[in-house]
Design a protein around this motif. Structure first.
Motif, PDB file in Angstrom:
ATOM      1  N   MET A  47       1.201  -1.104  -0.065  1.00 46.93           N
ATOM      2  CA  MET A  47       0.462  -0.033  -0.792  1.00 46.93           C
ATOM      3  C   MET A  47       0.561   0.986   0.195  1.00 46.93           C
ATOM      4  N   ASN A  48       0.424   2.173  -0.760  1.00 50.10           N
ATOM      5  CA  ASN A  48       0.605   3.679  -0.704  1.00 50.10           C
ATOM      6  C   ASN A  48       1.220   4.185   1.014  1.00 50.10           C
ATOM      7  N   PRO A  49       2.621   4.514   1.344  1.00 54.42           N
ATOM      8  CA  PRO A  49       2.682   4.532   2.600  1.00 54.42           C
ATOM      9  C   PRO A  49       1.971   6.014   3.016  1.00 54.42           C
ATOM     10  N   THR A  50       1.196   6.953   2.046  1.00 52.18           N
ATOM     11  CA  THR A  50       0.563   7.908   2.773  1.00 52.18           C
ATOM     12  C   THR A  50      -0.575   7.732   2.740  1.00 52.18           C
ATOM     13  N   LYS A  51      -1.242   6.669   2.121  1.00 50.28           N
ATOM     14  CA  LYS A  51      -2.033   5.936   2.795  1.00 50.28           C
ATOM     15  C   LYS A  51      -2.190   5.019   3.844  1.00 50.28           C
ATOM     16  N   LEU A  71      -1.415  -8.111   5.500  1.00 50.17           N
ATOM     17  CA  LEU A  71      -0.489  -8.104   5.098  1.00 50.17           C
ATOM     18  C   LEU A  71      -0.706  -6.500   4.138  1.00 50.17           C
ATOM     19  N   THR A  72      -1.134  -6.632   3.258  1.00 50.93           N
ATOM     20  CA  THR A  72      -1.283  -5.212   2.102  1.00 50.93           C
ATOM     21  C   THR A  72      -2.137  -4.265   2.304  1.00 50.93           C
ATOM     22  N   ASP A  73      -2.158  -4.529   3.615  1.00 50.69           N
ATOM     23  CA  ASP A  73      -2.673  -3.160   4.440  1.00 50.69           C
ATOM     24  C   ASP A  73      -1.447  -2.429   5.072  1.00 50.69           C
ATOM     25  N   LEU A  74      -0.005  -2.992   4.774  1.00 49.30           N
ATOM     26  CA  LEU A  74       1.329  -2.236   5.402  1.00 49.30           C
ATOM     27  C   LEU A  74       1.288  -1.191   3.992  1.00 49.30           C
ATOM     28  N   GLY A 126       2.210  -4.769  -1.734  1.00 50.52           N
ATOM     29  CA  GLY A 126       1.043  -5.498  -2.039  1.00 50.52           C
ATOM     30  C   GLY A 126       0.722  -6.773  -2.329  1.00 50.52           C
ATOM     31  N   LYS A 127       0.538  -7.302  -4.178  1.00 54.65           N
ATOM     32  CA  LYS A 127       0.324  -9.044  -3.545  1.00 54.65           C
ATOM     33  C   LYS A 127       1.177  -9.274  -3.740  1.00 54.65           C
ATOM     34  N   ALA A 128       2.367  -8.807  -4.817  1.00 54.02           N
ATOM     35  CA  ALA A 128       4.245  -9.762  -4.836  1.00 54.02           C
ATOM     36  C   ALA A 128       4.403  -9.446  -3.336  1.00 54.02           C
ATOM     37  N   GLY A 129       4.592  -8.622  -2.644  1.00 47.83           N
ATOM     38  CA  GLY A 129       5.034  -8.407  -1.670  1.00 47.83           C
ATOM     39  C   GLY A 129       4.829  -9.340  -0.475  1.00 47.83           C
ATOM     40  N   ALA A 130       3.412  -9.349  -0.505  1.00 44.05           N
ATOM     41  CA  ALA A 130       2.545 -10.224   0.366  1.00 44.05           C
ATOM     42  C   ALA A 130       2.943 -11.752  -0.130  1.00 44.05           C
ATOM     43  N   ALA A 131       2.747 -11.777  -1.402  1.00 43.12           N
ATOM     44  CA  ALA A 131       3.537 -13.175  -1.559  1.00 43.12           C
ATOM     45  C   ALA A 131       5.216 -13.745  -1.016  1.00 43.12           C
ATOM     46  N   ASP A 132       5.795 -12.978  -1.538  1.00 42.58           N
ATOM     47  CA  ASP A 132       6.964 -12.945  -0.635  1.00 42.58           C
ATOM     48  C   ASP A 132       7.089 -13.705   0.773  1.00 42.58           C
ATOM     49  N   LEU A 133       6.096 -13.027   1.823  1.00 47.44           N
ATOM     50  CA  LEU A 133       6.123 -12.560   3.184  1.00 47.44           C
ATOM     51  C   LEU A 133       5.797 -14.022   3.258  1.00 47.44           C
ATOM     52  N   ASN A 134       4.996 -14.593   2.422  1.00 46.17           N
ATOM     53  CA  ASN A 134       3.962 -15.679   2.596  1.00 46.17           C
ATOM     54  C   ASN A 134       5.070 -16.907   2.763  1.00 46.17           C
ATOM     55  N   LEU A 135       6.200 -16.316   1.468  1.00 43.19           N
ATOM     56  CA  LEU A 135       7.140 -17.966   1.677  1.00 43.19           C
ATOM     57  C   LEU A 135       7.193 -17.344   2.333  1.00 43.19           C
ATOM     58  N   LEU A 136       7.849 -16.922   3.525  1.00 41.27           N
ATOM     59  CA  LEU A 136       8.350 -16.686   4.891  1.00 41.27           C
ATOM     60  C   LEU A 136       7.700 -17.390   5.947  1.00 41.27           C
ATOM     61  N   GLY A 137       6.983 -17.347   5.854  1.00 37.27           N
ATOM     62  CA  GLY A 137       6.563 -17.832   6.824  1.00 37.27           C
ATOM     63  C   GLY A 137       5.109 -16.378   7.738  1.00 37.27           C
ATOM     64  N   ILE A 138       5.178 -15.404   6.484  1.00 37.48           N
ATOM     65  CA  ILE A 138       4.840 -14.281   7.715  1.00 37.48           C
ATOM     66  C   ILE A 138       3.275 -14.395   6.939  1.00 37.48           C
ATOM     67  N   GLU A 139       2.239 -14.176   7.500  1.00 37.29           N
ATOM     68  CA  GLU A 139       1.052 -15.038   7.208  1.00 37.29           C
ATOM     69  C   GLU A 139       0.179 -12.945   7.446  1.00 37.29           C
ATOM     70  N   LYS A 140       0.332 -12.145   8.984  1.00 38.94           N
ATOM     71  CA  LYS A 140      -0.021 -11.303   9.086  1.00 38.94           C
ATOM     72  C   LYS A 140       1.051 -10.354   9.731  1.00 38.94           C
ATOM     73  N   PRO A 141       0.296  -8.686   9.372  1.00 34.54           N
ATOM     74  CA  PRO A 141       1.502  -8.156  10.393  1.00 34.54           C
ATOM     75  C   PRO A 141       2.385  -7.978  11.284  1.00 34.54           C
TER      76      PRO A 141
END
Length: 99
Positions: free
Chosen positions: A1-5, A14-17, A21-36
């Motif tokens: 998400m745009n930091p200003t918003k 994760l996409t609220d962070l 976005g979707k790709a970054g959330a997918a990368d985080l999921n690969l690392l076992g990160i499911e929530k902020p």
């Protein structure tokens, strides 16, 4: 998400962070990160190294900047664009090469 918003109180996924976005959330999921909250205490450089291993190739180093932005945000910092962290990452990476 745009930091200003970003509104800290509305962060649920994760996409609220900031910068995720979707790709970054997918990368985080690969690392076992499911929530902020799973990002609390994580090291962005270790996350990057782990992602490179999982993906089987070196990722763009700017991914470290994104990881820095979200780990710092969940640690209490204000949301900032990922490129805010590029100079810090470059300096840190230079120090790692010289060691």
């Amino acid at each position: 998400m745009n930091p200003t918003k970003v509104v800290r109180e509305r962060i649920k996924t994760l996409t609220d962070l900031p910068n995720i976005g979707k790709a970054g959330a997918a990368d985080l999921n690969l690392l076992g990160i499911e929530k902020p909250s799973d990002l609390v205490g994580r090291d962005p450089y270790e996350m990057y190294a782990e992602l490179c291993i999982i993906r089987g190739c070196r990722q763009d180093p700017c991914v470290i900047d994104v990881f820095m932005s979200v780990t710092r945000f969940v640690g209490g910092d204000d949301p900032k664009p990922w490129w805010t962290y590029s100079a810090e990452r470059k300096k840190a990476m230079q120090g790692r090469r010289e060691a």
